[in-house]
Design a protein around this motif. Structure first.
Motif, short mmCIF file in Angstrom:
data_model
loop_
_atom_site.label_atom_id
_atom_site.label_comp_id
_atom_site.label_asym_id
_atom_site.label_seq_id
_atom_site.Cartn_x
_atom_site.Cartn_y
_atom_site.Cartn_z
N THR A 1 1.58 9.17 4.15
CA THR A 1 2.97 8.77 4.33
C THR A 1 3.07 8.16 5.72
OG1 THR A 1 3.69 10.65 3.01
CG2 THR A 1 5.37 9.57 4.39
N ASP A 2 3.40 6.90 5.74
CA ASP A 2 3.47 6.23 7.05
C ASP A 2 4.61 5.22 6.99
OD1 ASP A 2 3.08 5.23 9.52
OD2 ASP A 2 1.17 4.24 9.09
N ALA B 1 -1.53 -0.06 7.91
CA ALA B 1 -1.25 -1.06 6.89
C ALA B 1 -0.52 -0.47 5.69
CB ALA B 1 -2.50 -1.82 6.45
N VAL B 2 -0.19 0.80 5.77
CA VAL B 2 0.64 1.41 4.73
C VAL B 2 2.10 1.29 5.16
CG1 VAL B 2 1.25 3.58 3.58
CG2 VAL B 2 -1.16 3.00 3.99
N LEU B 3 2.93 0.77 4.26
CA LEU B 3 4.35 0.64 4.59
C LEU B 3 5.17 1.58 3.69
CD1 LEU B 3 4.92 -3.23 4.93
CD2 LEU B 3 4.04 -1.65 6.63
N GLY B 4 5.03 2.89 3.89
CA GLY B 4 5.85 3.80 3.08
C GLY B 4 5.09 5.07 2.74
N ASP B 5 5.46 5.64 1.60
CA ASP B 5 4.90 6.93 1.24
C ASP B 5 4.01 6.79 0.02
OD1 ASP B 5 4.28 9.50 0.66
OD2 ASP B 5 6.33 10.26 0.84
N ALA B 6 2.75 6.58 0.29
CA ALA B 6 1.80 6.37 -0.80
C ALA B 6 1.60 7.63 -1.63
CB ALA B 6 0.46 5.89 -0.24
N LYS B 7 1.91 8.77 -1.07
CA LYS B 7 1.70 10.03 -1.78
C LYS B 7 2.58 10.17 -3.02
CE LYS B 7 0.28 12.76 2.23
NZ LYS B 7 0.74 13.79 3.19
N LEU B 8 3.68 9.45 -3.02
CA LEU B 8 4.61 9.56 -4.14
C LEU B 8 4.24 8.66 -5.32
CD1 LEU B 8 7.99 9.69 -2.17
CD2 LEU B 8 6.77 11.59 -3.26
N ALA B 9 3.15 7.94 -5.16
CA ALA B 9 2.76 7.02 -6.24
C ALA B 9 2.34 7.78 -7.49
CB ALA B 9 1.61 6.13 -5.77
N THR B 10 2.71 7.24 -8.64
CA THR B 10 2.24 7.80 -9.92
C THR B 10 1.93 6.66 -10.87
OG1 THR B 10 4.41 7.84 -10.98
CG2 THR B 10 3.82 9.78 -9.68
N ALA C 1 0.83 -1.22 0.00
CA ALA C 1 0.00 0.00 0.00
C ALA C 1 0.86 1.26 0.00
CB ALA C 1 -0.95 -0.01 1.20
N CYS C 2 2.01 1.13 -0.60
CA CYS C 2 3.03 2.18 -0.52
C CYS C 2 3.23 2.86 -1.88
CB CYS C 2 4.33 1.54 -0.07
SG CYS C 2 4.83 0.23 -1.23
N GLU C 3 4.33 3.57 -2.01
CA GLU C 3 4.66 4.22 -3.28
C GLU C 3 4.53 3.23 -4.45
OE1 GLU C 3 8.68 5.64 -3.34
OE2 GLU C 3 8.60 6.33 -5.42
N ILE C 4 5.03 2.04 -4.26
CA ILE C 4 5.05 1.07 -5.36
C ILE C 4 3.67 0.48 -5.63
CG2 ILE C 4 6.00 -1.14 -6.14
CD1 ILE C 4 7.97 1.26 -6.15
N GLU C 5 3.06 -0.11 -4.62
CA GLU C 5 1.79 -0.78 -4.88
C GLU C 5 0.71 0.22 -5.30
OE1 GLU C 5 -0.67 -4.61 -3.23
OE2 GLU C 5 -0.04 -3.15 -1.75
N THR C 6 0.74 1.40 -4.71
CA THR C 6 -0.23 2.41 -5.12
C THR C 6 0.00 2.81 -6.59
OG1 THR C 6 -0.25 3.20 -2.84
CG2 THR C 6 -1.25 4.64 -4.49
N SER C 7 1.25 2.83 -6.98
CA SER C 7 1.53 3.12 -8.40
C SER C 7 0.96 2.04 -9.31
CB SER C 7 3.06 3.23 -8.62
OG SER C 7 3.59 4.34 -7.93
N TYR C 8 1.09 0.81 -8.88
CA TYR C 8 0.48 -0.28 -9.66
C TYR C 8 -1.01 -0.01 -9.86
CZ TYR C 8 4.58 -3.27 -8.55
OH TYR C 8 5.83 -3.81 -8.41
N MET C 9 -1.66 0.38 -8.76
CA MET C 9 -3.09 0.62 -8.83
C MET C 9 -3.42 1.81 -9.73
SD MET C 9 -5.13 -1.55 -7.26
CE MET C 9 -6.60 -0.71 -6.63
#
Lengths: 239, 239, 239, 239, 239, 239
Positions: free
Chosen positions: D184-185, D207-216, D161-169
């Motif tokens: 960001t957590d 359940a967020v492991l990182g910075d979801a805000k940076l997702a693109t 649920a982080c930068e990476i997985e959110t980017s996938y989504m």
């Protein structure tokens, strides 16, 4: 033709003539004040004997325990899990197959055993490809019972210690019926009993589902004879 | 005191007086030309009846199938795996426990059932802490048999369809013994039979391990009565 | 109310308002030339959505594989064993219980799943005492279908890709029905199919059991609406 | 090429052309405030669709439940045991094998499913010798993610649920992402989490492991396209 | 502090002082021409002894068999299934818990045991709530090995009988290393080995994955001492 | 001939000369104040070494955990269930069979392992038809022990940490015996111990069943040498 009363040498000889083994399966379960706990065992056993005569088969010793989840909390009930029952039956079937039997007919006296028997039959269908496996529960009885019953059934699938089952006993094991204690106890089976786990104590205190007083030997004979006829035809059919 | 011939209402009342349930367990297995396949069932059942009278217990319906690995390839043998047998027995025991029984005595007529019975008893020891579970196989018979036998045993642990077991049958189920067919067939059991899987066909063609001709009702009665006495004491003992 | 489209925080809040979880269960199985393999999934899913609206429940993601033993040899069928299916459902149920749900309703679109669902429900009945577990298969459909059908059913228990099931699809998922390909294929189901393992290829080459051409959206709506009404009542009832 | 939307007759014809079946597997699991519980299902499903186009394969219905032990206590998580999951997958694989498929590719959207998938693949390796079984979890993503990520990973194996997985989504299922709620957590994952059972609630409340805000979407596309390329190569390779 | 060399009375007294039990787990598996089949056992055992001294713990007898699926077809390999291994470990853990231990540290010398150990630890996490369970596989070795190795690793997860593992042996069990037979055998591990079941014989004939000739005691000592330090810290930490 | 100290290449060559694998199996179990917990492991291991020399066999690493139900509550005992033990042994046996071994001899140092070993042997009898499987527990010891013992056995089947077993240790592992702590503790084993689950704490506080003070190396040597002779004969016999 009681299998267990023959000796090994006799069986070796006679198995060439009859390759049909019949296994009576019942249960130990509450059956009201007028029928014994072993009602389903007595029915399965005697039905099997009659069937064996018709089709010239061996009758195996009765497996006298079954899955009685719904009535397991009633005095005297002994419950076997689906899994335990199925595995036990598969073992019996595989032994019969190795012994050379080509037909294994389970004559079931207790509806609750149905799923385990069907599952066992499917396992044997894979493992014992040249042996036919039957799971019989009074085939044809629905139509026949409808013809003779005076009260309507409490449920469209099951019946218990009622007009019908008591009639079976009056025909097959009358010495174990005490009609003086027979009662009329028509339950109001809630609709949810068909869609959620429902111990029967929720709707009956006696385990009788109907009017046992109306039972007669004639009714029993009528239905049972049809069931035997049907089983005999199925066993003898070539398909 | 046949459990299955009582009804649910009777059992509900009488269980307060006797909380002892006896389960006869046997097997369907080759027993030579003079004894039936169901010998172990007959022995377990009748022994149980005598024991039940002594200790005022219920006799459950006989479980008539057991683990007969060693003779499974003989005509008529039906083999249940240790696992299937154990699970089935655990289910029975747990039901008895819920029903309020405080003693569950398995009266075993077939040595091969031993490991499954012991395992089942240990599971029940954990799950049903206030119920005593016995696995009986003619307790005290070794000493008693030594006193009456005229030939020595073919093996130090097992005996089968021989002077001893045939004597049991002559005492408990004489109508199922055909002494005219009794034979003397003393096997030479190889030492490796104790340390590697060894189907009995390797050393016997009849399944008789000894001299069945020497069997008498008296020998059977002598040993069986001692076994019953021992079982009764064990059941009645407080420990 | 699609459970999986909500996030964890939303669910945490809303679970206090609705403690009902609905699980659609279907199968991948041959359904003739006019219906897709996923017919039972589509039906279970859309039925669940309608039901969820009625009772304000969450709809879980569809479990799209089931036990299709009878048709497993038809092109496209994927078969899950009873055991695998049951264990999977028990896991889902136990998670829902820990999450605080008090009603777990399995909406089943495939008859063959029945035994596994019932077994799972019984396990959950023991393990999750304060959660009600339903296994629904169009409750009330027998009576309702009898009222609208123009041909008689090929079998008294099952129906498949026929006038009835196709009608369900025309009501719930018409975009997946190709009525141009609908056929009439009335099988002669042998009596032994009820008492011995019988792959359906023995009596049908199409997997259609009846006259699919007679299907209409109206028939489907009539029966389905009754089933929804029944399920809603059962879920909302206090007992 | 959605398997379940084809009918049995179509599949029978087309299976000769494509013997590749792709199974999307995900989970229902907490994914922070900005991603839905079904994130892993959506990713697995859409990734599978893209892959199927590339390699001309069937996409099976998504198996939408997985092993989420670590987050099972978070609102909305539904946990399947390794055993239940493995057995279910083996059943699916064996059916595909009987249907004639020669490649069974499990496209996994949830890391925790890994052991069950690998175990299932090994069972199928024995039982279905002529079918290749893949368990894919974004092959090549480690290197690709390292190239595009702006923050370092919270853990060397898992991401959530982080930068990476959110980017996938954002690339595969943007309509299910609510970037306004992205947070960001960055957790301080204790070292013992790798060597002793450690529910994640010990180190995260979101359940967020990182910075979801940076997702693109771009980051997601970059990694996912590489993963697809890798999967396509592996499926098409002859070895 | 070898557990099995103490007697029951001594253990009863000393368990109050040290409630930490260390279980070495290895495997019997091909390790090239210069290392013995029991390499992983020797490593696990001696590592455990050093660790036990550091944290004042008991060392249990080594469990010398593990899951060696990938190399099971190499001469001398003995393979235990994940299930068998996991159940065995759970039994050990539950006994230790009943004995009063509060820390159960599995020191694993064979990567392939990982999934079974993790699964066992999770079962014990539920069943033995007050006992910490560790599954150690050289914690911290990745970073440490990178610092000392002269060749790059053949795979990012596993290493075998190579520069690194041989160095471990030169430090912990030099008398079992035959450096004269050490070889350089750098495999070309195919990418599919990570995503489909791949017996190692596909890419190595020796079971050596790298350059064993470069092994030195110093390299081994450097990494192992770090691993011991990490394990000691984890065991002694309060969390 | 320690299997695990050879390397894969050596084993590949030498397996053609000796196709006999010996597995020592013991237990971790209370053995009184004078014998260590690992007594059964030491005995099994050293007995195996002597036997291996006689018959030119490989000795596998000792499996040092067994089924110790009866003493499981004594300090230091670690108990493995029958099932876990059996499955583990079957896995070992099947690997040996694939490796080309034709004799798998389990040398058991702990009576309680007996049922699991026998069951494992029977499974292997089916699965590995060309491999002989032995389960040895000091064959011939009953007669031999009777000849040398000065006190009578506390039980007709089992013996423990007494005159006999301590003598074994004085012969095979004297450095682990502390005769200064040897005691005389003759239990009164109740009759029910043979017919109902009976933890040994009911009749012993020390786990010594007899007079350990009378143990001598000579007695141990006498019996052990006979057992070795018997095992060697059985392994070498052709039947």
């Amino acid at each position: 033709m009681q299998f267990q009363y023959q000796n090994s040498f006799e069986v070796k000889d006679s198995i060439h003539k009859s390759k049909i083994a019949i296994l009576p399966i019942g249960a130990v379960e509450a059956h009201g004040p007028h029928l014994p706990l072993g009602t389903d065992n007595l029915l399965a056993e005697r039905l099997s004997e009659k069937l064996a005569e018709r089709v010239n088969a061996f009758v195996l010793p009765t497996l006298p325990y079954g899955q009685v989840w719904s009535l397991r909390n009633f005095p005297g009930s002994i419950n076997i899990s689906n899994d335990s029952l199925m595995n036990f039956l598969v073992d019996i079937g595989e032994s019969l197959y190795k012994q050379g039997f080509t037909t294994f007919a389970m004559v079931n006296g207790h509806l609750g055993n149905g799923p385990a028997l069907k599952d066992a039959a499917r396992v044997l269908f894979e493992n014992c490809p040249e042996m036919r496996v039957f799971y019989f529960f009074y085939p044809g009885m629905n139509k026949a019972a409808a013809e003779v019953r005076e009260t309507k059934s409490s449920h469209n699938t099951y019946f218990h210690a009622c007009e019908i089952e008591t009639s079976y006993m009056l025909y097959l094991a009358p010495e174990h019926v005490d009609m003086d204690k027979a009662i009329t106890d028509i339950p109001d089976i809630p609709i949810h009993a068909d869609v959620t786990p429902t111990p029967w104590k929720e709707f009956t205190q006696t385990a009788v589902l109907g009017d046992a007083k109306l039972a007669t030997e004639e009714k029993g004979k009528y239905i049972i004879d049809i069931a035997i006829e049907n089983m005999a035809k199925l066993i003898n059919s070539k398909y």
